[in-house]
Structure formats: C-alpha cells, structure tokens
Design a protein around this motif. Structure first.
Motif, mmCIF file in Angstrom:
data_model
loop_
_atom_site.group_PDB
_atom_site.id
_atom_site.type_symbol
_atom_site.label_atom_id
_atom_site.label_comp_id
_atom_site.label_asym_id
_atom_site.label_seq_id
_atom_site.Cartn_x
_atom_site.Cartn_y
_atom_site.Cartn_z
ATOM 1 N N GLU A 117 0.811 -1.214 0.000
ATOM 2 C CA GLU A 117 0.000 0.000 0.000
ATOM 3 C C GLU A 117 0.852 1.276 0.000
ATOM 4 O O GLU A 117 0.373 2.343 -0.355
ATOM 5 C CB GLU A 117 -0.953 0.005 1.197
ATOM 6 N N MET A 118 2.135 1.158 0.408
ATOM 7 C CA MET A 118 3.004 2.341 0.390
ATOM 8 C C MET A 118 4.305 2.104 -0.370
ATOM 9 O O MET A 118 5.157 3.000 -0.405
ATOM 10 C CB MET A 118 3.327 2.803 1.807
ATOM 11 N N SER A 119 4.480 0.957 -0.971
ATOM 12 C CA SER A 119 5.737 0.653 -1.656
ATOM 13 C C SER A 119 5.630 0.916 -3.152
ATOM 14 O O SER A 119 4.547 1.175 -3.678
ATOM 15 C CB SER A 119 6.124 -0.812 -1.433
ATOM 16 N N ASN A 120 6.774 0.801 -3.829
ATOM 17 C CA ASN A 120 6.789 0.943 -5.287
ATOM 18 C C ASN A 120 6.880 -0.407 -5.971
ATOM 19 O O ASN A 120 7.239 -0.489 -7.144
ATOM 20 C CB ASN A 120 7.958 1.828 -5.726
ATOM 21 N N SER A 121 6.561 -1.477 -5.244
ATOM 22 C CA SER A 121 6.781 -2.821 -5.769
ATOM 23 C C SER A 121 5.477 -3.556 -6.052
ATOM 24 O O SER A 121 4.433 -3.267 -5.467
ATOM 25 C CB SER A 121 7.631 -3.649 -4.794
ATOM 26 N N SER A 122 5.574 -4.496 -6.969
ATOM 27 C CA SER A 122 4.472 -5.390 -7.321
ATOM 28 C C SER A 122 5.095 -6.707 -7.749
ATOM 29 O O SER A 122 6.037 -6.720 -8.536
ATOM 30 C CB SER A 122 3.656 -4.781 -8.463
ATOM 31 N N VAL A 123 4.577 -7.804 -7.220
ATOM 32 C CA VAL A 123 5.093 -9.144 -7.550
ATOM 33 C C VAL A 123 3.953 -9.978 -8.108
ATOM 34 O O VAL A 123 2.893 -10.096 -7.484
ATOM 35 C CB VAL A 123 5.697 -9.840 -6.312
#
Length: 392
Positions: free
Chosen positions: A146-152
């Motif tokens: 919800e606050m990161s720049n990541s997606s896996v």
C-alpha cells in the motif's frame, strides 16, 4: 551512510471507520469509473465490499468489480482485469485486500495504457511509462504494498514469480482500518508478521556503518511487531496490537527503514522461487528460508548480526565472541517463528526438496538475479547450499 532519495507520495487515512471516506478520496483523485479489485468472497460476506460500494456510489462515481485474486497473484487474473478495465473505460483501480490484491491492481494499472503484454514489464523487456492510478483499502498487514513501489506477480503457466519496482505505481491513497484485520486466521496474521520483519531485516543487514538513526528505527519496528504479533495471536481483537502491526507493515516497506543502507534481498528472491514452485504463503516461505541464509552469510560481518541479537532479540552480548552472539540471535529469531506457528525449514512447509528441485530453484533464481545479495553476493552454487540447508 549512502546517499538516498526518500519518496512516499501515498496519502494514508488510518483508523476505525475510515473506510467510509473512500468515496471522497476517489472524488479528490478525479475518478469517474473505478475497478474495485478484491480477493475471495469473504470480502463480500463480511460486508466490507458493500460498505466500499456504498461510499463510492454516494459520491456519484460509477464502478465495476473483479474478484478472485489469490495469494501469489496470477498473471491470468491481471490480464482479465486489463481487458475488463479497457472495455469499461476504467480510470482508477481500487484494491480492497492485502498485498496480493494491491500487487494485482498495480499490474492491471501498468497494463491498461500499454499496447503490449503486461508481463513485458515483469520480465524486464520493457519499462512502464504510464499507469492507471491505484488506491487501496487494506485488509491484511503484511506486504506493505500500500506504500511501496513494488508489485510481484506469478506467471502460473511458466512457474515464474517476478517483481517490478517503479515509483509510478505507488498508491495514491491507502485506507487502513485495523479492525478490518480482526477476522484474519492466525496463520495469515503470523505470515504477515514475518513479512513485515523480513522487509525490515532485508534492509537492516548491511555493511554501512553510519546508519545509527535508521538502525534505531528498524530495531524499534522489529521489537514492536514481534511483541504485538504475540498479542494479536492471543487476542485477535486487540485493536492497539493490530494498529501497531498495520502501521509497521507500511513503514517496513516504504523505504524508511532502509534510508542510507544497501540492503540484501536474497531471502525474498529465493522465496519467490519457492512460491512459484510450491505456491506457499510468502511469509511462511520467508521464515523457512531466513535462518539458513543467515547462517550462511553472517561471517561476512558477525558484528552486525550480534547487534541484531542484542538490540532486537534481547540476547546477552558476549563481547569476546561476536560470532557466538550472532548465532544466538539467529536461533532466537527462529524460535520466535516457531512460537507464532511459522516454519523454519522447507520440510515444515510441507515439502521435501529433492536435489533436482534444489538445482532448479537455484538455477531460476540465479538466472533472474545473477548478482544476488548485498550483505554477501550469492552465486548459483551459494544458493544451492542455502536451499540444501533450508531443506530441513
């Protein structure tokens, strides 16, 4: 201390009942038609989706829905979401769920304006330049997406689980109500605690020397999460414990606990291969891997592991033998995992790794990450040894 850029554009709306504000948050973002993206039918049965939909309708905003996201979110669902969003003219995606739902929503956001296949971004053959904006209503404290720049995302057809980091996917807002986590099964709560700890530890184990404030933030976060994890497992409706865990989940992965450091994401990358092969819960897979990684690398700088042992795990400091203190800290963390019902080996995950599987896991991880690690750079042979140690 390394140079760093700290960027956290996400608006956080935290506390009891704040889900009722999701409509006004969407209105402030200029949303006209929203894709409400969620996981299983529990979101519907609990009444949460009805609350979200009512809040959206009250602002005169149209919406369509797409559920069915599973842990280790699937590329096929992402493609389905892209097709639906394009057909319906969606201009904003609202993720209602945990990290898997948010990661899936981010991937859909990447894919909507892109003419090629969204997997191009995850495979590294293309870089995203535009994204359909995403917001989140968080229901699980764990991934920090919800606050990161990541997606896996997992390509289930080819047995791949790959991530993408890009600031354009960061959520415009995140609604966090700890009460939404009351009904989580204990296993999911414990997996979330491990994920939060690991997001912090992957940044904490560094060779940087002048990081005193960042260290203190990370150490305090880890101690708090461990304590509140115990409390939430004893009493699932302990609001204060749930609130601390939820906020820690965001802070553990928004970059704060890594300012000025060079992190080491080997445990995460190796666990991704485990998840791709066996479809295990991410937090449980991390717990199964971490102790073996730690024992394999700690001699690179035992003093750092000794600091962790003393300041986080409360181990006595044997000033004459930092290696002894370091090993005590590793064992103490594994004991905490056991205490909250997490595995400390792959066998405890329910899988007996054979040699061909170990070779496959290491080969796939090395292919994607040829220079894996920051605390210690791991070759494919190093990864084989760690997977063997983690076999149990």
């Amino acid at each position: 201390m390394q140079n760093f850029t700290y960027y956290t554009p996400t608006r956080v709306v935290f506390g009891k009942g704040e889900v009722e504000r999701v409509g006004e948050l969407l209105r402030a973002e200029g949303a006209r038609k929203v894709l409400i993206h969620y996981g299983g039918e529990s979101a519907r049965r609990s009444g949460l989706l009805e609350r979200v939909e009512r809040a959206v309708k009250d602002q005169g905003i149209d919406f369509v829905s797409l559920g069915g996201v599973v842990p280790n979110p699937r590329l096929s669902k992402v493609r389905e979401g892209i097709t639906l969003a394009r057909a319906e003219g969606v201009d904003f995606i609202l993720a209602v769920g945990g990290g898997s739902v948010i990661d899936s929503a981010k991937a859909i956001g990447y894919g909507i304006p892109y003419e090629g296949d969204v997997w191009d971004f995850y495979s590294g053959t293309a870089q995203p330049e535009r994204v359909c904006p995403v917001g989140a209503v968080l229901t699980l404290s764990a991934a920090g997406s919800e606050m990161s720049n990541s997606s896996v995302i997992s390509d289930e057809e080819n047995g791949l689980k790959w991530g993408l980091n890009n600031d354009i996917c960061r959520c415009r807002f995140a609604v966090m109500d700890p009460e939404l986590t009351y009904t989580l099964p204990p296993y999911q709560t414990a997996c979330g605690v491990v994920d939060i700890l690991m997001h912090t530890m992957e940044r904490y184990f560094t060779h940087e020397k002048d990081t005193a404030l960042t260290d203190e933030l990370a150490e305090g976060l880890m101690r708090t999460v461990m304590d509140c994890g115990r409390k939430a497992l004893r009493d699932p409706k302990d609001y204060n414990a749930r609130a601390q865990i939820m906020w820690a989940g965001s802070l553990s992965h928004n970059g704060l606990t890594g300012c000025g450091t060079v992190g080491d994401w080997a445990s995460h990358r190796m666990e991704h291969e485990l998840s791709a092969l066996f479809d295990v819960a991410h937090g449980a897979g991390l717990a199964a891997i971490w102790g073996s990684w730690a024992r394999y690398v700690y001699r690179e700088e035992p003093e750092r592991f000794a600091q962790f042992a003393v300041k986080v795990m409360g181990c006595p400091n044997d000033f004459r033998d930092p290696e002894k203190t370091a090993l005590a800290g590793i064992e103490a963390m594994e004991q905490y995992y056991r205490e909250i019902g997490m595995p400390t080996s792959v066998r405890e995950l329910g899988h007996d790794l054979n040699e061909s599987e170990i070779q496959l896991l290491a080969e796939k991880c090395a292919r994607r990450n040829p220079n894996l690690g920051g605390f210690k750079t791991l070759s494919q042979d190093d990864m084989i040894q760690i997977f063997r140690m983690a076999r149990g």
